[in-house]
Design a protein around this motif. Sequence first.
Motif, PDB file in Angstrom:
ATOM      1  N   MET A  64       0.826  -1.211   0.000  1.00  0.00           N
ATOM      2  CA  MET A  64       0.000   0.000   0.000  1.00  0.00           C
ATOM      3  C   MET A  64       0.858   1.258   0.000  1.00  0.00           C
ATOM      4  SD  MET A  64      -3.107  -1.152   2.502  1.00  0.00           S
ATOM      5  CE  MET A  64      -4.219  -2.482   2.009  1.00  0.00           C
ATOM      6  N   ASP A  65       1.296   1.665  -1.201  1.00  0.00           N
ATOM      7  CA  ASP A  65       2.023   2.917  -1.327  1.00  0.00           C
ATOM      8  C   ASP A  65       1.084   3.981  -1.897  1.00  0.00           C
ATOM      9  OD1 ASP A  65       1.884   2.517  -4.126  1.00  0.00           O
ATOM     10  OD2 ASP A  65       3.797   1.452  -4.135  1.00  0.00           O
ATOM     11  N   ALA A  66       1.629   5.120  -2.284  1.00  0.00           N
ATOM     12  CA  ALA A  66       0.804   6.240  -2.750  1.00  0.00           C
ATOM     13  C   ALA A  66       0.102   5.954  -4.072  1.00  0.00           C
ATOM     14  CB  ALA A  66       1.667   7.494  -2.885  1.00  0.00           C
ATOM     15  N   MET A  67       0.596   4.982  -4.849  1.00  0.00           N
ATOM     16  CA  MET A  67       0.017   4.694  -6.152  1.00  0.00           C
ATOM     17  C   MET A  67      -0.851   3.435  -6.153  1.00  0.00           C
ATOM     18  SD  MET A  67       1.267   7.279  -7.652  1.00  0.00           S
ATOM     19  CE  MET A  67       2.336   8.461  -6.823  1.00  0.00           C
TER      20      MET A  67
ATOM     21  N   GLU B  62      -9.125   6.777  -3.379  1.00  0.00           N
ATOM     22  CA  GLU B  62      -9.410   7.661  -2.241  1.00  0.00           C
ATOM     23  C   GLU B  62      -8.956   9.085  -2.539  1.00  0.00           C
ATOM     24  OE1 GLU B  62     -10.622   9.165   1.312  1.00  0.00           O
ATOM     25  OE2 GLU B  62     -11.019   7.134   0.576  1.00  0.00           O
ATOM     26  N   GLY B  63      -7.707   9.221  -2.994  1.00  0.00           N
ATOM     27  CA  GLY B  63      -7.135  10.556  -3.196  1.00  0.00           C
ATOM     28  C   GLY B  63      -7.822  11.371  -4.260  1.00  0.00           C
ATOM     29  N   TYR B  64      -8.370  10.702  -5.279  1.00  0.00           N
ATOM     30  CA  TYR B  64      -9.027  11.419  -6.375  1.00  0.00           C
ATOM     31  C   TYR B  64     -10.545  11.273  -6.345  1.00  0.00           C
ATOM     32  CZ  TYR B  64      -4.333  12.200  -8.082  1.00  0.00           C
ATOM     33  OH  TYR B  64      -3.023  12.622  -8.186  1.00  0.00           O
ATOM     34  N   HIS B  65     -11.062  10.817  -5.195  1.00  0.00           N
ATOM     35  CA  HIS B  65     -12.519  10.753  -4.967  1.00  0.00           C
ATOM     36  C   HIS B  65     -13.241  10.110  -6.154  1.00  0.00           C
ATOM     37  CE1 HIS B  65     -11.694  13.389  -1.589  1.00  0.00           C
ATOM     38  NE2 HIS B  65     -11.069  14.211  -2.406  1.00  0.00           N
ATOM     39  N   ARG B  66     -12.754   8.964  -6.543  1.00  0.00           N
ATOM     40  CA  ARG B  66     -13.326   8.288  -7.710  1.00  0.00           C
ATOM     41  C   ARG B  66     -14.698   7.699  -7.394  1.00  0.00           C
ATOM     42  NH1 ARG B  66      -7.742   5.591 -10.146  1.00  0.00           N
ATOM     43  NH2 ARG B  66      -7.044   7.509 -11.172  1.00  0.00           N
ATOM     44  N   SER B  67     -15.388   7.343  -8.448  1.00  0.00           N
ATOM     45  CA  SER B  67     -16.764   6.858  -8.299  1.00  0.00           C
ATOM     46  C   SER B  67     -16.809   5.411  -7.815  1.00  0.00           C
ATOM     47  CB  SER B  67     -17.497   6.967  -9.642  1.00  0.00           C
ATOM     48  OG  SER B  67     -16.837   6.189 -10.636  1.00  0.00           O
ATOM     49  N   TYR B  68     -15.666   4.814  -7.592  1.00  0.00           N
ATOM     50  CA  TYR B  68     -15.596   3.437  -7.119  1.00  0.00           C
ATOM     51  C   TYR B  68     -14.514   3.315  -6.056  1.00  0.00           C
ATOM     52  CZ  TYR B  68     -11.419   3.219 -10.024  1.00  0.00           C
ATOM     53  OH  TYR B  68     -10.179   3.467 -10.561  1.00  0.00           O
TER      54      TYR B  68
ATOM     55  N   LYS C 142       0.048  12.262  -0.438  1.00  0.00           N
ATOM     56  CA  LYS C 142       1.231  12.472  -1.276  1.00  0.00           C
ATOM     57  C   LYS C 142       0.877  12.700  -2.747  1.00  0.00           C
ATOM     58  CE  LYS C 142       3.921   9.330   1.676  1.00  0.00           C
ATOM     59  NZ  LYS C 142       4.691   8.053   1.721  1.00  0.00           N
ATOM     60  N   LEU C 143      -0.388  12.533  -3.101  1.00  0.00           N
ATOM     61  CA  LEU C 143      -0.798  12.639  -4.502  1.00  0.00           C
ATOM     62  C   LEU C 143      -0.930  14.088  -4.932  1.00  0.00           C
ATOM     63  CD1 LEU C 143      -3.584   9.873  -4.529  1.00  0.00           C
ATOM     64  CD2 LEU C 143      -1.226   9.666  -5.329  1.00  0.00           C
ATOM     65  N   PRO C 144      -0.435  14.427  -6.137  1.00  0.00           N
ATOM     66  CA  PRO C 144      -0.609  15.803  -6.640  1.00  0.00           C
ATOM     67  C   PRO C 144      -2.071  16.078  -6.960  1.00  0.00           C
ATOM     68  CG  PRO C 144       0.303  14.390  -8.355  1.00  0.00           C
ATOM     69  CD  PRO C 144       0.257  13.560  -7.095  1.00  0.00           C
ATOM     70  N   GLN C 145      -2.520  17.286  -6.668  1.00  0.00           N
ATOM     71  CA  GLN C 145      -3.899  17.670  -6.944  1.00  0.00           C
ATOM     72  C   GLN C 145      -3.934  18.860  -7.904  1.00  0.00           C
ATOM     73  OE1 GLN C 145      -6.408  15.927  -6.000  1.00  0.00           O
ATOM     74  NE2 GLN C 145      -5.521  14.635  -4.393  1.00  0.00           N
ATOM     75  N   PRO C 146      -4.876  18.870  -8.869  1.00  0.00           N
ATOM     76  CA  PRO C 146      -5.799  17.785  -9.207  1.00  0.00           C
ATOM     77  C   PRO C 146      -5.062  16.675  -9.968  1.00  0.00           C
ATOM     78  CG  PRO C 146      -6.047  19.545 -10.782  1.00  0.00           C
ATOM     79  CD  PRO C 146      -5.054  20.030  -9.754  1.00  0.00           C
ATOM     80  N   TYR C 147      -5.799  15.660 -10.409  1.00  0.00           N
ATOM     81  CA  TYR C 147      -5.180  14.544 -11.122  1.00  0.00           C
ATOM     82  C   TYR C 147      -4.458  15.040 -12.365  1.00  0.00           C
ATOM     83  CZ  TYR C 147      -4.604  10.220 -13.771  1.00  0.00           C
ATOM     84  OH  TYR C 147      -4.078   9.183 -14.497  1.00  0.00           O
ATOM     85  N   ASN C 148      -3.208  14.651 -12.491  1.00  0.00           N
ATOM     86  CA  ASN C 148      -2.408  14.962 -13.680  1.00  0.00           C
ATOM     87  C   ASN C 148      -1.466  13.786 -13.892  1.00  0.00           C
ATOM     88  OD1 ASN C 148       0.150  15.945 -15.068  1.00  0.00           O
ATOM     89  ND2 ASN C 148      -1.153  17.751 -15.345  1.00  0.00           N
ATOM     90  N   ARG C 149      -1.673  13.055 -14.971  1.00  0.00           N
ATOM     91  CA  ARG C 149      -0.923  11.816 -15.182  1.00  0.00           C
ATOM     92  C   ARG C 149       0.578  12.056 -15.248  1.00  0.00           C
ATOM     93  NH1 ARG C 149       1.786   8.000 -15.235  1.00  0.00           N
ATOM     94  NH2 ARG C 149       1.349   5.923 -16.073  1.00  0.00           N
ATOM     95  N   GLU C 150       1.012  13.130 -15.874  1.00  0.00           N
ATOM     96  CA  GLU C 150       2.436  13.400 -15.994  1.00  0.00           C
ATOM     97  C   GLU C 150       3.051  13.697 -14.627  1.00  0.00           C
ATOM     98  OE1 GLU C 150       5.545  16.399 -18.348  1.00  0.00           O
ATOM     99  OE2 GLU C 150       3.389  16.463 -18.770  1.00  0.00           O
TER     100      GLU C 150
ATOM    101  N   VAL D  55       5.913  11.967  -9.449  1.00  0.00           N
ATOM    102  CA  VAL D  55       5.863  11.665  -8.019  1.00  0.00           C
ATOM    103  C   VAL D  55       6.176  10.193  -7.776  1.00  0.00           C
ATOM    104  CG1 VAL D  55       4.352  11.517  -5.989  1.00  0.00           C
ATOM    105  CG2 VAL D  55       4.244  13.525  -7.492  1.00  0.00           C
ATOM    106  N   ALA D  56       5.611   9.309  -8.626  1.00  0.00           N
ATOM    107  CA  ALA D  56       5.847   7.873  -8.486  1.00  0.00           C
ATOM    108  C   ALA D  56       7.332   7.555  -8.626  1.00  0.00           C
ATOM    109  CB  ALA D  56       5.038   7.104  -9.522  1.00  0.00           C
ATOM    110  N   THR D  57       7.981   8.143  -9.618  1.00  0.00           N
ATOM    111  CA  THR D  57       9.412   7.921  -9.839  1.00  0.00           C
ATOM    112  C   THR D  57      10.226   8.440  -8.652  1.00  0.00           C
ATOM    113  OG1 THR D  57       9.184   7.998 -12.246  1.00  0.00           O
ATOM    114  CG2 THR D  57      11.363   8.468 -11.331  1.00  0.00           C
ATOM    115  N   HIS D  58       9.854   9.607  -8.144  1.00  0.00           N
ATOM    116  CA  HIS D  58      10.558  10.188  -6.997  1.00  0.00           C
ATOM    117  C   HIS D  58      10.422   9.297  -5.762  1.00  0.00           C
ATOM    118  CE1 HIS D  58      12.227  13.141  -4.280  1.00  0.00           C
ATOM    119  NE2 HIS D  58      11.111  13.118  -3.546  1.00  0.00           N
ATOM    120  N   LEU D  59       9.212   8.812  -5.514  1.00  0.00           N
ATOM    121  CA  LEU D  59       8.995   7.932  -4.369  1.00  0.00           C
ATOM    122  C   LEU D  59       9.766   6.627  -4.535  1.00  0.00           C
ATOM    123  CD1 LEU D  59       5.144   8.435  -3.820  1.00  0.00           C
ATOM    124  CD2 LEU D  59       6.993   9.285  -2.360  1.00  0.00           C
TER     125      LEU D  59
END
Length: 425
Positions: A78-81, A88-94, A236-244, A249-253
């Motif tokens: 269970m990491d940030a990705m 949870e972080g992006y309040h998705r519909s599921y 730790k997730l960047p807001q709002p969602y931005n894939r790039e 962030v994933a690479t840095h972590l």
Amino acid sequence: MRKRLWLIFGPLLCAVLLILVVILAANTQPKSNYKVERKAATATSPRVFKSAILKQQALSDKQHRFVPFFGSSEWKRMDAMHPSTLAEGYHRSYRPFLLGQSGSTALTHYFGMQQMLPQIQNKQAVFVISPQWFIKNADNPQAFSIFYSTGQGLDFLKNQTGTKADRFAAQRFLKVAPQGSINQMMKKVANGKSLTPFEKHRINAQLSLVNHEDAFFSKWRIEDNYNKKILPESKKLPQPYNREKLGQVATHLGQQSTTNNRFGIDNTFYNKRVRQSEKGLAGKQKSINYESSVEYNDFQLVLEQFAQSNTNVMFVIPPVNHKWVAYTGLNEGMYQRSVKKIEYQLRSQGFNNVVDLSKDGNKPYFMQDTIHLGWNGWLAMDDHVDPFLTQKQAQPKYKINDKFFDAAWANYRPTASDNFSKFKQ
């Protein structure tokens, strides 16, 4: 004499009767409780896996959409990705309802599914299928018992209709399950015999008691990964969602977490699981083979159930850390042939939502450890899973082939250029 016996055994009898009354009074109808559902969905524990009421409660919640994510030990990473963190972080519909941990395989999932068939009917699911499940000796009673509850067996008996899948499931159950009160009925199913009206009544009565017990005890001591891991990691997730930005962030972590070893795996995992035995693991996996296994037959049980329930499923096939492959001598060609065999079993029967990540084990920070996705690997999976669950999907047309229950398929070893013509014949 009677008074003396009553003084000795009377209080015990009253206590037992009181416990039975309390348990039988428990409500077995799943009622929404979002706080409990969030904890259960990320607990990844045998307690939740065995519980019919917890699964039914979450997957029946009309206000919050929980989707079953079947798999094994990857859910513990269970990491940030992680899928639950992203949802949870992006309040998705599921929200992913994580099912499985280390030791769970197709057979455990099949019997676990028996407890929630109405909840997966005409719904969606995600299934991470690992080639590491497909070992030669896939009969492990100890591993099966960790995830098995009597309620699963009773639900199976209640649901069975005498099909080849039912007979095979009962045969496999008798191979790996401990001796119990339902084994005689399982033997009848395995031999293609019908259950008597009395046996069916017994199943319903026993299932009622088991479900009341489940309803009474299920909500106690659920591991709280939601508050301890998912919520903190989601910060730790960047807001709002931005894939790039998310990839950065994933690479840095990943860079921060893999500084003490040459394999690009998580520092903590390396210290706990590899450092002490690293020298002895060189070339250790040369003889491992995933091409022949009864697990392919067990996997067919899962596919038959999904088809019968009209469940639209996305399958994800993970890679192995390439640096670890090179060090331990795991045969990459063998791994890819086993992936090809899994894909054939899926696609030939209409399961065409397949995400094959098996060749990506050499990408930076794709794996968190030796065999589990992490950081960029989770994001690669999410690139497929999120659109699958949030955009309208065509309902697949399944073409189930019972030949996948045969030993000929379990033992079939494909070649690199195989089109499976020999098996078709």
